[in-house]
Scaffold this active site. Structure first.
Site, mmCIF file in Angstrom:
data_model
loop_
_atom_site.group_PDB
_atom_site.id
_atom_site.type_symbol
_atom_site.label_atom_id
_atom_site.label_comp_id
_atom_site.label_asym_id
_atom_site.label_seq_id
_atom_site.Cartn_x
_atom_site.Cartn_y
_atom_site.Cartn_z
ATOM 1 N N GLU A 126 0.834 -1.207 0.000
ATOM 2 C CA GLU A 126 0.000 0.000 0.000
ATOM 3 C C GLU A 126 0.867 1.254 0.000
ATOM 4 O O GLU A 126 0.575 2.234 -0.700
ATOM 5 C CB GLU A 126 -0.936 0.012 1.210
ATOM 6 C CG GLU A 126 -1.834 1.245 1.227
ATOM 7 C CD GLU A 126 -2.695 1.365 2.473
ATOM 8 O OE1 GLU A 126 -3.033 2.507 2.843
ATOM 9 O OE2 GLU A 126 -3.019 0.323 3.087
ATOM 10 N N THR A 168 -3.602 3.084 5.506
ATOM 11 C CA THR A 168 -4.939 2.882 6.077
ATOM 12 C C THR A 168 -4.990 1.856 7.195
ATOM 13 O O THR A 168 -6.008 1.765 7.887
ATOM 14 C CB THR A 168 -5.928 2.443 4.979
ATOM 15 O OG1 THR A 168 -5.483 1.195 4.421
ATOM 16 C CG2 THR A 168 -6.043 3.495 3.887
ATOM 17 N N CYS A 198 -8.584 3.469 8.056
ATOM 18 C CA CYS A 198 -9.927 3.103 7.629
ATOM 19 C C CYS A 198 -10.813 2.713 8.804
ATOM 20 O O CYS A 198 -10.346 2.349 9.883
ATOM 21 C CB CYS A 198 -9.856 1.985 6.586
ATOM 22 S SG CYS A 198 -9.886 0.321 7.240
ATOM 23 N N ASN A 228 -2.746 -5.001 9.319
ATOM 24 C CA ASN A 228 -3.757 -4.723 10.347
ATOM 25 C C ASN A 228 -3.830 -5.833 11.386
ATOM 26 O O ASN A 228 -4.102 -5.572 12.559
ATOM 27 C CB ASN A 228 -5.117 -4.440 9.699
ATOM 28 C CG ASN A 228 -5.797 -5.678 9.172
ATOM 29 O OD1 ASN A 228 -6.526 -6.348 9.892
ATOM 30 N ND2 ASN A 228 -5.570 -6.006 7.906
#
Length: 318
Positions: A126, A168, A198, A228
């Site tokens: 990302e 994010t 996010c 995450n």
């Protein structure tokens, strides 16, 4: 042993969409269907899609000209997009819309000739995609920072024409500290109107805090390369829980639970529910109680598929 289940957990809207894009492409088109990078960071999901005909590659040079290729949920650089167009590849873009939002922000800062600071982890796809969205032709530069030390060492062209964005899937707490350091060093720095981290990352981190407050051990279902999922494990550890990141139930060790009265289970945003249920079943087989699901935020976010994959199959080719 009491078993507590985090809520929310597992798949987010961006992951659902990315997997659905690959599934639809496999249904509608002749193989091979190429996917640049793991569409989401989960071994089970990637293996399942590969078994059904998806061909995963790391770079576009591995994809023959004129083929179908899917970009992963993590996003790609402008250079990758341009190469795909140059080589007449049919592209279905599974980039999470929340990542695309960051791409748009970065492109605007570049267009305005500003410097931009990306808070993120070096080497993550990302981050590579977002960095590659910054056009240097207008005089600006993009800088990557991971922590407060990086901020301390950061030098920019014009401290009054400076903005930041974030990956994010970061730790909310860690990111807040980095943003505070940026604002202290560069008082005029601009930030996004809404946090780039996010909704699913935020919700799962809040849920693991709730989980860890009542558990001695926390299990996070997710793959080692899932950003995450790693943040969830770290967060549980900071709350004085023993925490383990596991791909599936086979990676658990019964000795982890010797003398333990309470265990919590959660999952990263790319881990499917079937893996969570297998973990719960194994814990019960080892003497755990029926799981209790904790209260949490109800998520109802959905993202639509690309238009070409929404056309009814009966109309394809007409």
């Amino acid at each position: 042993m009491q078993i507590y289940l985090a809520n929310p957990r597992g798949f987010c809207a961006g992951v659902d969409r990315a997997i659905a894009i690959v599934n639809e492409a496999l249904l509608r088109f002749e193989p091979p269907i190429y996917v640049r990078h793991e569409v989401v960071h989960n071994k089970f999901v990637v293996s399942d899609l590969a078994n059904r005909g998806a061909v995963f590659v790391e770079e576009l040079h591995e994809v023959p000209d004129g083929s179908i290729v899917i970009f992963s949920a993590h996003g790609v650089s402008k250079a990758v997009e341009d190469e795909a167009e140059r080589r007449d590849l049919t592209v279905f873009d599974a980039t999470c819309p929340l990542v695309t939002k960051v791409h748009i922000e970065v492109a605007k800062f570049a267009q305005d000739g500003m410097d931009a600071v990306l808070i993120g982890h070096a080497g993550h796809p990302e981050v590579e995609g977002t960095m590659g969205r910054f056009n240097h032709r207008h005089g600006g530069r993009i800088h990557l920072v991971e922590n407060e030390s990086d901020v301390e060492a950061l030098s920019v062209q014009d401290a009054e024409r400076l903005a930041f964005v974030t990956q994010t899937t970061l730790s909310m707490d860690d990111t807040a500290r980095v943003i505070d350091a940026l604002r202290e060093k560069f008082p005029h720095i601009q930030g996004p109107r809404k946090d780039d981290i996010c909704y699913a990352t935020q919700n799962r981190q809040d849920a693991v805090k709730h989980l860890a407050s009542r558990c001695e051990v926390v299990l996070v279902v997710g793959s080692p390369n899932s950003s995450n999922s790693n943040r969830l494990r770290e967060l549980a550890e900071r709350m004085n829980c023993r925490a383990y990141l596991i791909d599936n139930a086979t990676e658990m060790d019964i000795n982890w639970f010797d003398g333990i009265q309470s265990v919590g289970v959660t999952a990263g945003a790319s881990a499917p529910e079937v893996l969570i249920q297998e973990v719960l079943q194994q814990l019960q087989d080892w003497g755990g109680d029926l799981p209790s699901e904790l209260s949490g935020i109800e998520e109802n976010v959905t993202f639509s598929l690309p238009k070409a994959l929404r056309i009814p199959m009966t109309q394809v080719g007409k």
